[in-house]
Structures are given as structure tokens and as C-alpha cells.
Design a protein around this motif. Structure first.
Motif, mmCIF file in Angstrom:
data_model
loop_
_atom_site.group_PDB
_atom_site.id
_atom_site.type_symbol
_atom_site.label_atom_id
_atom_site.label_comp_id
_atom_site.label_asym_id
_atom_site.label_seq_id
_atom_site.Cartn_x
_atom_site.Cartn_y
_atom_site.Cartn_z
ATOM 1 N N TYR A 389 0.839 -1.208 0.000
ATOM 2 C CA TYR A 389 0.000 0.000 0.000
ATOM 3 C C TYR A 389 0.870 1.253 0.000
ATOM 4 O O TYR A 389 0.549 2.239 -0.687
ATOM 5 C CB TYR A 389 -0.924 0.019 1.216
ATOM 6 C CG TYR A 389 -1.824 1.233 1.243
ATOM 7 C CD1 TYR A 389 -2.870 1.367 0.344
ATOM 8 C CD2 TYR A 389 -1.611 2.267 2.158
ATOM 9 C CE1 TYR A 389 -3.689 2.486 0.343
ATOM 10 C CE2 TYR A 389 -2.421 3.389 2.169
ATOM 11 C CZ TYR A 389 -3.466 3.495 1.264
ATOM 12 O OH TYR A 389 -4.258 4.623 1.265
ATOM 13 N N SER A 390 1.968 1.221 0.721
ATOM 14 C CA SER A 390 2.878 2.367 0.755
ATOM 15 C C SER A 390 3.454 2.660 -0.629
ATOM 16 O O SER A 390 3.630 3.822 -1.005
ATOM 17 C CB SER A 390 4.016 2.120 1.751
ATOM 18 O OG SER A 390 3.506 1.968 3.063
ATOM 19 N N LEU A 391 3.726 1.612 -1.398
ATOM 20 C CA LEU A 391 4.216 1.814 -2.768
ATOM 21 C C LEU A 391 3.155 2.502 -3.625
ATOM 22 O O LEU A 391 3.462 3.398 -4.412
ATOM 23 C CB LEU A 391 4.615 0.476 -3.389
ATOM 24 C CG LEU A 391 5.876 -0.187 -2.835
ATOM 25 C CD1 LEU A 391 6.081 -1.563 -3.480
ATOM 26 C CD2 LEU A 391 7.094 0.696 -3.081
ATOM 27 N N HIS A 392 1.899 2.058 -3.476
ATOM 28 C CA HIS A 392 0.805 2.719 -4.196
ATOM 29 C C HIS A 392 0.710 4.191 -3.790
ATOM 30 O O HIS A 392 0.447 5.058 -4.636
ATOM 31 C CB HIS A 392 -0.523 2.029 -3.895
ATOM 32 C CG HIS A 392 -0.760 0.773 -4.681
ATOM 33 N ND1 HIS A 392 -1.138 0.776 -6.001
ATOM 34 C CD2 HIS A 392 -0.661 -0.536 -4.307
ATOM 35 C CE1 HIS A 392 -1.286 -0.475 -6.421
ATOM 36 N NE2 HIS A 392 -0.996 -1.290 -5.414
ATOM 37 N N LEU A 393 0.911 4.467 -2.509
ATOM 38 C CA LEU A 393 0.812 5.844 -2.029
ATOM 39 C C LEU A 393 1.977 6.697 -2.524
ATOM 40 O O LEU A 393 1.775 7.847 -2.950
ATOM 41 C CB LEU A 393 0.759 5.855 -0.495
ATOM 42 C CG LEU A 393 0.595 7.231 0.169
ATOM 43 C CD1 LEU A 393 -0.652 7.933 -0.349
ATOM 44 C CD2 LEU A 393 0.536 7.074 1.688
ATOM 45 N N VAL A 394 3.184 6.146 -2.508
ATOM 46 C CA VAL A 394 4.344 6.883 -3.013
ATOM 47 C C VAL A 394 4.155 7.215 -4.491
ATOM 48 O O VAL A 394 4.380 8.355 -4.928
ATOM 49 C CB VAL A 394 5.635 6.069 -2.794
ATOM 50 C CG1 VAL A 394 6.799 6.670 -3.570
ATOM 51 C CG2 VAL A 394 5.975 6.010 -1.307
ATOM 52 N N CYS A 395 3.744 6.219 -5.275
ATOM 53 C CA CYS A 395 3.491 6.468 -6.702
ATOM 54 C C CYS A 395 2.353 7.465 -6.892
ATOM 55 O O CYS A 395 2.395 8.324 -7.787
ATOM 56 C CB CYS A 395 3.154 5.155 -7.412
ATOM 57 S SG CYS A 395 4.552 4.018 -7.573
ATOM 58 N N GLY A 396 1.332 7.383 -6.033
ATOM 59 C CA GLY A 396 0.197 8.283 -6.147
ATOM 60 C C GLY A 396 0.568 9.724 -5.850
ATOM 61 O O GLY A 396 0.105 10.646 -6.540
ATOM 62 N N ILE A 397 1.391 9.935 -4.832
ATOM 63 C CA ILE A 397 1.833 11.294 -4.510
ATOM 64 C C ILE A 397 2.676 11.850 -5.651
ATOM 65 O O ILE A 397 2.531 13.011 -6.046
ATOM 66 C CB ILE A 397 2.615 11.296 -3.188
ATOM 67 C CG1 ILE A 397 1.672 10.967 -2.021
ATOM 68 C CG2 ILE A 397 3.297 12.640 -2.955
ATOM 69 C CD1 ILE A 397 2.370 10.766 -0.695
ATOM 70 N N ASP A 398 3.538 11.023 -6.209
ATOM 71 C CA ASP A 398 4.357 11.453 -7.335
ATOM 72 C C ASP A 398 3.498 11.767 -8.552
ATOM 73 O O ASP A 398 3.709 12.761 -9.250
ATOM 74 C CB ASP A 398 5.375 10.364 -7.675
ATOM 75 C CG ASP A 398 6.272 10.749 -8.849
ATOM 76 O OD1 ASP A 398 7.058 11.701 -8.700
ATOM 77 O OD2 ASP A 398 6.161 10.112 -9.908
ATOM 78 N N TYR A 399 2.487 10.926 -8.801
ATOM 79 C CA TYR A 399 1.579 11.139 -9.929
ATOM 80 C C TYR A 399 0.779 12.428 -9.748
ATOM 81 O O TYR A 399 0.612 13.206 -10.694
ATOM 82 C CB TYR A 399 0.648 9.934 -10.065
ATOM 83 C CG TYR A 399 -0.317 10.006 -11.222
ATOM 84 C CD1 TYR A 399 0.139 10.021 -12.539
ATOM 85 C CD2 TYR A 399 -1.695 10.058 -11.002
ATOM 86 C CE1 TYR A 399 -0.746 10.084 -13.606
ATOM 87 C CE2 TYR A 399 -2.588 10.116 -12.066
ATOM 88 C CZ TYR A 399 -2.105 10.129 -13.358
ATOM 89 O OH TYR A 399 -2.985 10.195 -14.416
ATOM 90 N N PHE A 400 0.311 12.672 -8.534
ATOM 91 C CA PHE A 400 -0.433 13.902 -8.261
ATOM 92 C C PHE A 400 0.471 15.121 -8.442
ATOM 93 O O PHE A 400 0.023 16.168 -8.932
ATOM 94 C CB PHE A 400 -1.001 13.866 -6.845
ATOM 95 C CG PHE A 400 -1.987 14.958 -6.552
ATOM 96 C CD1 PHE A 400 -3.275 14.922 -7.068
ATOM 97 C CD2 PHE A 400 -1.636 16.037 -5.743
ATOM 98 C CE1 PHE A 400 -4.182 15.930 -6.798
ATOM 99 C CE2 PHE A 400 -2.531 17.053 -5.473
ATOM 100 C CZ PHE A 400 -3.818 16.998 -5.996
ATOM 101 N N ARG A 401 1.729 14.995 -8.063
ATOM 102 C CA ARG A 401 2.696 16.084 -8.271
ATOM 103 C C ARG A 401 2.822 16.407 -9.757
ATOM 104 O O ARG A 401 2.868 17.583 -10.136
ATOM 105 C CB ARG A 401 4.055 15.679 -7.698
ATOM 106 C CG ARG A 401 5.173 16.683 -7.958
ATOM 107 C CD ARG A 401 6.530 16.057 -7.671
ATOM 108 N NE ARG A 401 6.793 14.903 -8.525
ATOM 109 C CZ ARG A 401 7.225 14.992 -9.775
ATOM 110 N NH1 ARG A 401 7.436 16.168 -10.338
ATOM 111 N NH2 ARG A 401 7.444 13.893 -10.480
ATOM 112 N N ILE A 402 2.859 15.380 -10.597
ATOM 113 C CA ILE A 402 2.958 15.587 -12.040
ATOM 114 C C ILE A 402 1.750 16.354 -12.557
ATOM 115 O O ILE A 402 1.871 17.295 -13.354
ATOM 116 C CB ILE A 402 3.083 14.234 -12.766
ATOM 117 C CG1 ILE A 402 4.429 13.601 -12.459
ATOM 118 C CG2 ILE A 402 2.905 14.393 -14.272
ATOM 119 C CD1 ILE A 402 4.544 12.166 -12.901
#
Length: 410
Positions: A389-402
Motif C-alpha cells: 500500500y505504501s508503494l501505491h501511495l508513493v506512486c500516487g503522490i508522485d503522480y499527483f505532483r505531475i
């Protein structure tokens, strides 16, 4: 715990929730505003045709789901069309944290004596869920994806539970979430009741109707899931519960009438444009993904991990089971249905699939935190699930930043 201490903890929980909510609303309003004006030629999204449709302009598309557009027209009395639509999307999307907070608090029994401190955890889980996304290689983290350049496709073909580029999906979610949870609850008792009216039936029917009037994608999947489950139960009991079947089923009628209008208008066969609904295996999905099994895994790694460990312990809660039934229905529509003609590249049946992603994440996160608090599974298994789940969250925060930087949502 004394009443004074409980009240203080409650106020602290409210402070944390509204602090996070304020940051979320500010960030999403910033994003939706820039999408609505295409700031700097960047921030691509689906919002521009919505703005035109709101003003009565011919966009070449039909949008027979009026709630977002009517809300935008109200704001249009006070501001520009672009700002009006940005405010409308922010308003409806901003209700989603409240709805999720209610269900997370209930699942974690925050109001039960001794559990008041879980309110802060509930708030953190809600906003983490609204940022989680599909997985992609960690080597892509921090890499900007400028419009016009075809590389690093994070979203395309894999999809996300939080598509912040689609206004109607976001606007419908505060209605679809209670509809989902209410129906999951109704499944546990409707066959035991012998009445045509129940308060939960009414609330479910209203939420489903409002969701359909905002975007019908959720309803298509829920109706299919509900129909299969209820028919299976009816056949299993050899029609002994046929009265209960109709007592619950009639509450779908208002939504079905709206769906008939929506799909009759938008997806009727047209010999001139070649539009209409087609049936074919991977016809639409294969246009945006070269490796669909991998796309499924990247999108569903967390819910899959939670399900596998739940099956290993023979403890699959009803909510988790229903979320997977809902997801599989969404998956089937994306696998086999597509829109013909110029709509084919839009892969519009992916919206129902993305609802499946969102609700599978939601149910899995609730189940995981319950298992963690009650220590139902060994520590290493819980660590694996939280790690994914943490990996999904890290990718999600990065995606939202984009997205916040104006990059492609692809």
C-alpha cells in the motif's frame, strides 16, 4: 476515559481532519482551475468540453448527466465559465473526504469507548486513499512528463482509482460511495426482511440515482454486480425468496429509467458516425496497453495482496468480498465492451473499471487496518500488505505532483 479527555481528543481529531481537508481543497481547486484555463497550454483534462457544454455550446458530445453542469451554471452567475466549472468540481469532489471519513470512522468504531484516538488514524487513511494510484517503476519517480512528449505512460492502460483529470468521475464519487456501502449492507439482510420499504433502501436508491445523474459509469457496474448476486441467490434458494428479490429490486427502477434515457441517447447505433456499443475481447483496452495482465497487476497489487492473505486465513469479510465482485464486474465490462466509431480510443468503459479499483482499495484498506488493530494476522504478513500500500501511495503522490505541475495524465 473521562468525558473531558474524550472531548479533547474529539476536538483534536476534528482539527487534524479539517487541516488535511483544507490542504486537499486548496490543492484540488488549484489543479481544477488550471485545467479549466489550460494554464500555459498545459494541464490537459476532460474539463474543457464540460465548460463548453455548460454554456450551451455544441461540443459534438452528449452529456445526459446534468448535476455537475447545473452546479457550474449556479457559479456562473458570479464568475467566469472556467472558474465556475473549477468551483463546481471542487465542491462535489470536496464532499468525498466527508463521506469516506464517515465510513472509516464507523469501520474503526471511532465512537466506541476507548477508540476515540482512532479518529486521527481514520483521517490519515482517508486522505492517503485519495492520493493512492497505480504502481509504476520507482525509477520514474520525480521525472516530469511534459505534454506533447510520448513517454513514461504511468496511467494509460493501467488506470488509477483517483483520475483527477475527469471532472464527472470526481463529482459522482460522493454519491457512489454511500451507494456502494449501503448496498453491501443491504446484501446482509434484504432476504430476511418482508417489507417493501426500508430507510436504507430509500437512501441507496437516492444515492444511486444522484450518482447516475452525475456520471453513469458507477451505476452500470453496480447494477450488473447486484443483478448477478441477487439472481444467483434467487436460483440457489429455488425462488423461495422471490418476494424479497422484488422488494429490493424495485428500488433500482428510478435509476434504470434514467439509464435507458442516457444510453438510448448517447450510445444508439448511428450509421453516419459508426457509434454504438460493440462486443469484442480487449478491443478497446488493447489500444492503450500492450500487456494487459501486467496493467491489471500494477493497478491491483494492494487489493490482491489483502485478498490472498484473507483467503489464507479463511477470513474474507463481506465488504471485501463485495468489493471484489464489484471489481470483477467492472473488469468484465472493460474486457468485452467498447464504444464504436470515434469513441473507441476514449476507452470509456474504463471509468467503471476505475470505480472497481477505488472500491477495492477502500475495502482492502479498511480490512487491513482492522486486521492490524486486532492482530488477526502475523506481523510479517501485515508488513507486506502495508508495504505494498505504501508503494501505491508513493506512486500516487508522485503522480499527483505531475498533475499539479501540468504534466500529462497519461
Amino acid at each position: 476515559m473521562s468525558m473531558t479527555v474524550r472531548k479533547r481528543i474529539h476536538m483534536q481529531n476534528l482539527f487534524v481532519f479539517f487541516l488535511l481537508l483544507s490542504a486537499y481543497l486548496a490543492a484540488t481547486l488549484f489543479l481544477f482551475h488550471r485545467q479549466s484555463v489550460r494554464y500555459g497550454g498545459n494541464y490537459p483534462s476532460d474539463i474543457l468540453p464540460y465548460i463548453a457544454h455548460m454554456q450551451g455550446q455544441d461540443t459534438g458530445y452528449d452529456f445526459p448527466y446534468p448535476i455537475l453542469f447545473l452546479t457550474g451554471k449556479l457559479f456562473l452567475f458570479f464568475t467566469s465559465p472556467a472558474h465556475a466549472m473549477a468551483l463546481a468540481v471542487t465542491l462535489w469532489n470536496g464532499l468525498t473526504p466527508f463521506v469516506l471519513k464517515y465510513y472509516f470512522d464507523r469501520s474503526l468504531q471511532v465512537r466506541t469507548a476507548g477508540n476515540a484516538k482512532r479518529g486521527m488514524l481514520s483521517s490519515l487513511l482517508v486522505f492517503s486513499l485519495l492520493l493512492a494510484s497505480m504502481l509504476y517503476p520507482l525509477t520514474w519517480l520525480g521525472q516530469y512528463h511534459p505534454p506533447g512528449e510520448d513517454f513514461l505512460h504511468r496511467y494509460l492502460g493501467t488506470f488509477t482509482p483517483n483520475p483527477y483529470h475527469n471532472a464527472t468521475y470526481l463529482a459522482a464519487r460522493p454519491f457512489s460511495i454511500p451507494a456502494f456501502f449501503l448496498f453491501a449492507d443491504i446484501l446482509t439482510f434484504y432476504e430476511k426482511e418482508d417489507r417493501w420499504f426500508h430507510p436504507k433502501y430509500l437512501c441507496f436508491s437516492l444515492c444511486l440515482l444522484l450518482s447516475t445523474l452525475t456520471k453513469p459509469s458507477f451505476t452500470l457496474v453496480l447494477a450488473g454486480t447486484a443483478g448477478i448476486i441477487m439472481l444467483w441467490r434467487l436460483l440457489s434458494c429455488r425462488f423461495r425468496q422471490i418476494k424479497a428479490f422484488f422488494q429490493m429490486g424495485v428500488w433500482f427502477i428510478p435509476t434504470f429509467l434514467v439509464l435507458l434515457y442516457q444510453f438510448g441517447n448517447v450510445f444508439r447505433p448511428d450509421s453516419k458516425t459508426g457509434s454504438g456499443i460493440g462486443f469484442g475481447f480487449l478491443t478497446a483496452w488493447s489500444t492503450v496497453s500492450d500487456h494487459i495482465p501486467l496493467s491489471i497487476l500494477l493497478a491491483m497489487a494492494f487489493p490482491l495482496a489483502v485478498l490472498l492473505f484473507a483467503l489464507a486465513h479463511r477470513q474474507v469479510p463481506g465488504l471485501l468480498k463485495f468489493s471484489w465482485q464489484f471489481y470483477l464486474a467492472g473488469l468484465l465490462t472493460l474486457l468485452f465492451l467498447y464504444e464504436k466509431g470515434y469513441r473507441l480510443p476514449h476507452v470509456n468503459f474504463s471509468w467503471g473499471y476505475m470505480y472497481g479499483l477505488f472500491f477495492s482499495y477502500t475495502a482492502s484498506l479498511i480490512v487491513l487496518v482492522q486486521n492490524t488493530l486486532k492482530r488477526r494476522q502475523p506481523a510479517w504478513q501485515l508488513t507486506v500488505q502495508w508495504g505494498i500500500y505504501s508503494l501505491h501511495l508513493v506512486c500516487g503522490i508522485d503522480y499527483f505532483r505531475i498533475l499539479m505541475q501540468g504534466g500529462l495524465f497519461h
